[in-house]
Each structure stands twice: as structure tokens, then as C-alpha cells.
Design an enzyme around this catalytic site. Structure first.
Site, PDB file in Angstrom:
ATOM      1  CE1 TYR A   1     -15.682 -23.732   2.809  1.00 35.82           C
ATOM      2  CE2 TYR A   1     -14.302 -22.431   1.322  1.00 35.82           C
ATOM      3  CZ  TYR A   1     -14.578 -23.627   1.961  1.00 35.82           C
ATOM      4  OH  TYR A   1     -13.770 -24.711   1.750  1.00 35.82           O
TER       5      TYR A   1
ATOM      6  CE  LYS B   1       8.675  -0.560  -5.678  1.00 38.49           C
ATOM      7  NZ  LYS B   1       8.707   0.756  -4.982  1.00 38.49           N
TER       8      LYS B   1
HETATM    9  C1  LIG Z   1       8.184   1.746  -5.888  1.00 40.34           C
HETATM   10  C2  LIG Z   1       8.829   3.050  -6.089  1.00 40.34           C
HETATM   11  C3  LIG Z   1       8.788   3.674  -7.346  1.00 40.34           C
HETATM   12  C4  LIG Z   1       7.904   3.193  -8.474  1.00 40.34           C
HETATM   13  O1  LIG Z   1       6.587   3.640  -8.200  1.00 40.34           O
HETATM   14  P1  LIG Z   1       5.348   3.330  -9.175  1.00 40.34           P
HETATM   15  O2  LIG Z   1       4.210   4.017  -8.510  1.00 40.34           O
HETATM   16  O3  LIG Z   1       5.195   1.839  -9.181  1.00 40.34           O
HETATM   17  O4  LIG Z   1       5.685   3.870 -10.493  1.00 40.34           O
HETATM   18  C5  LIG Z   1       9.559   4.812  -7.531  1.00 40.34           C
HETATM   19  N1  LIG Z   1      10.289   5.325  -6.514  1.00 40.34           N
HETATM   20  C6  LIG Z   1      10.320   4.773  -5.277  1.00 40.34           C
HETATM   21  C7  LIG Z   1      11.131   5.402  -4.208  1.00 40.34           C
HETATM   22  C8  LIG Z   1       9.575   3.620  -5.015  1.00 40.34           C
HETATM   23  O5  LIG Z   1       9.579   3.094  -3.794  1.00 40.34           O
END
Ligand SMILES: *Cc1c(COP(=O)(O)O)cnc(C)c1O
Length: 386
Positions: A274, A53
């Protein structure tokens, strides 16, 4: 084998395509593949999927999909249907689950058209998927997501019992996977882990024939009780640290380097950057480096008189960022470096094999997930082939 970590840009030669860029983001695809193999080897029984994702956690969805597939991955998770559609182009054969589920009944045809499987987290979604299946005369696959303690997406025990008992609820579509998500797997001693495990086991008993998925990256390291049939790692594939307070076993995948534009002396008692938030305590040699928050180097990684920020790496030395991170530039304290080691035109590592991405994220009060998914398109991107 892994590509060597001392890939270009080196401090001596700048390739022509580097000439126009302030920063260089190298994505090590063999490290990605080796990380997949390592995670898959953690379970003797479970298959290993990959979560790609958010543009493959910032490294590029197509590159992640292609290289993980080459490494043997057959099941992929994305968050959104648009990501699933992109992944399908690269992965004509793979199983692709969409974690955020069905947005509405009008969305079902899109899933069908691209052979995407919704991860269904409510009865309303299940009804939408089934009515689409009935209308089309097809029995299409999906996953059921059960909430065991995260209180985000997912159905509860009551709904699990209802679906298991009333076959008209489960028969119209194919329930290909049941899953749940851990809230605190990065803290192995957290009491919620075993509570969630108990709840997931109870739900699983209702669906004894259906494969089950529970462990994200950190969950894999909780051990075999948490593995079930399908592992679901994301961050660890990309080199992030899944479990706090342990040495990170993963190889870094993303390395960000930026060039030194100038080296200058600043007298004691002068502020830099800054807000005049940090003042020199000694006569200081300061490197001006061509990276800033517009490159995804988080503004919160800067330093003040009361809070030390992130470090960068040059030739064996870890050097602190001095003052605030600006949009296009940071300042780095080179005073402790032997004179002559840092020069205009050299490249410093912001994160990678020498500066763990999790350290930079922690300096900015966040996690590697956010740093990776915030990387901008401005840095020159190079994919180092597997
Ligand atoms: C993002 C996600 C993962 C992966 O999690 P990581 O901590 O990046 O390994 C797995 N399952 C679900 C439902 C997620 O939203």
C-alpha cells in the site's frame, strides 16, 4: 531446564493443529520461570513479586500467575480489580495488589470478597477503604502509594506525614506495604532516579515498620539502594529489555512465527504494498508472509524509501520487511538469501530468540511493552510447558 528454542513450527514439518493458522505464538514458560529466578537473585534481601497486569503483559494472565507461583512468587500486582479477580481464581493463597486502587467506596466490597489489596494513591481512597473496614468491623490490608516524581498516581510528603502522625488515619485498616514508582529507571544515569530515591527514603522513615517496594524491572538493575523489601518487575519477566543500551540478560518468552505464502520476483523500480512507499532498487526476491497488524505485528514496523523497518529471521539470515505492513500480510526482501533457502510453506521468526522483541518494537517507534500487550488472539497460541 529451558526448553530448546528451536521448537516447532520447524521448517520441515507442520503439525496438524498448525494447518489452519498463519502465525504461531509460542510462550516459553520455562523461560518465564527462569527470568523470575534471575530477577529474584538480584537482591539478597528483598522478596520478588511479579506484575501480571494487562493479561500478564499479553502472554496470558492465568499462565503467568500459575507458572510464576510455581517459580516461588507469592506476591502479585495487577492494574485492575477485574484482573485481580481473575488472578485470585488461579492463586488462592497469594497476596494480590491492585495498582489502580479503589475506584469508589462501592468498589471496596469487591476487594474484600476476593481478598484483593488496593494500592491506595489518595486520601479519598484511604477514607473509602477505612470507612468500609469500620462498617465491616474488619482491619483489611492495603498498600499506600507515594508519588516521588512520576506525577501519576500516589500521595505526596504532606499526606505521608499526616497519615504517619494521625493514627486514626492509619489504624482502621492495615497498611501492609508502602510503595513508589520510578519514572526513568531505564536510564540509569538520569538525575530523577536518585531524587526519587531520596524522597522515597524520607517517606519510608515515617513508616519504619512497614515493608517498602520501589523497583520495577529497570529499578532492580539500579542496584541494592533501590531494592528495599519487595521487587516489582513486569517486563523483564516476559523477556523485554528493562534497561536501554545494555545487553538484555533476560530470556525471550514470546516467539512469533509466520508462514511464507509465496515467493516472487519483482523487477527493479517497482513499488511494493500500500501507498507505494518503498520501491525496489534492484531486481528483488520477495517473500509474502502471513502476518499483519491484525496479528499484533505493528503497522509502524513497516519500511519506506526513507525509513527502514523491522527484520525477520529465516535460517540464520536477518531479512528486512519491505513496504508497509498490511492487515494480514507483510512482504520481506529475500534477495540476499541463497536461492532455494526460502520457500512457500516455511516459517519465519518475527520476534523471539533471534529477533529481539525490543528491536521490532524500536523499528515501530515503540517499546516491547506495547508490542506484547497488543498481541492478538489470531495467532495460534502454544504454551511450552516449564
Ligand atoms: C507496570 C508497573 C510495574 C512493572 O513495571 P516494569 O517496567 O514492567 O517492570 C511496577 N510498578 C508499577 C506501579 C507499575 O505500574
Amino acid at each position: 531446564m529451558a526448553a530448546p528454542n528451536n521448537f516447532a513450527p520447524s521448517n520441515s514439518v507442520a503439525a496438524p493443529n498448525e494447518a489452519a493458522s498463519g502465525s504461531d505464538l509460542a510462550i516459553n514458560l520455562s523461560a518465564l520461570q527462569e527470568n523470575y529466578a534471575f530477577l529474584a537473585s538480584q537482591s539478597s534481601s528483598a522478596q520478588c513479586a511479579a506484575v501480571i497486569k494487562a493479561d500478564g503483559y499479553g502472554i496470558g494472565l492465568e499462565h503467568a500467575a500459575q507458572n510464576l507461583s510455581t517459580a516461588g512468587c507469592r506476591v502479585f500486582f495487577v492494574a485492575l480489580p477485574q484482573e485481580g479477580i481473575r488472578a485470585r481464581t488461579t492463586l488462592p493463597e497469594a497476596t494480590i495488589y491492585v495498582l489502580n486502587g479503589l475506584f469508589g467506596s462501592d468498589c471496596a466490597a469487591l476487594y474484600d470478597q476476593h481478598d484483593l489489596r488496593p494500592v491506595i494513591g489518595s486520601m479519598a481512597e484511604l477514607e473509602d477503604w477505612q470507612s468500609y473496614c469500620r462498617d465491616q468491623g474488619k482491619v483489611l490490608p492495603c498498600a499506600l502509594h507515594f508519588d516521588t516524581g512520576m506525577n501519576r498516581l500516589g500521595m505526596g510528603m504532606e499526606q505521608a506525614q499526616k497519615i504517619a502522625k494521625e493514627t486514626e488515619l492509619s489504624d482502621a485498616c492495615e497498611i501492609a506495604l508502602i510503595m513508589s514508582h520510578l519514572a526513568c529507571a531505564d536510564e540509569p544515569m538520569h538525575a530523577l532516579n536518585s531524587q526519587q530515591l531520596d524522597r522515597f527514603r524520607a517517606i519510608r522513615e515515617l513508616f519504619p515498620e512497614i515493608p517498602a517496594s520501589f523497583a520495577n524491572s529497570a529499578g532492580i538493575f539500579l542496584g541494592p539502594d533501590y531494592h528495599f523489601d519487595l521487587l516489582r518487575p513486569g517486563i523483564a519477566l516476559y523477556g523485554g529489555q528493562a534497561v536501554g543500551d545494555h545487553p538484555n540478560p533476560m530470556q525471550p518468552v514470546a516467539t512469533l512465527k509466520s508462514r511464507i505464502l509465496d515467493v516472487r520476483y519483482v523487477p527493479q523500480g517497482q513499488s511494493i504494498s500500500y501507498g507505494a512507499a518503498q520501491v525496489t532498487k534492484r531486481e528483488s526476491r520477495i517473500g509474502i508472509v502471513s502476518v499483519g497488524y491484525a496479528d499484533g505485528y505493528l503497522r509502524a514496523a513497516g519500511s519506506t524509501d526513507n525509513h527502514s523497518g523491522a527484520h525477520v529471521w529465516l535460517d540464520g539470515y536477518s531479512l528486512p520487511v519491505f513496504g508497509r505492513v498490511t492487515m494480514d500480510l507483510i512482504m520481506v526482501d529475500l534477495t540476499d538469501l541463497p536461492v532455494g533457502l526460502a520457500k512457500r510453506g516455511m516459517w519465519v521468526e518475527l520476534f523471539g530468540p533471534n529477533i529481539p522483541i525490543d528491536d521490532v518494537a524500536a523499528s515501530a517507534g515503540t517499546i516491547s511493552y506495547e508490542l506484547l500487550t497488543s498481541l492478538s488472539k489470531r495467532a495460534l497460541r502454544r504454551y511450552l510447558p516449564a
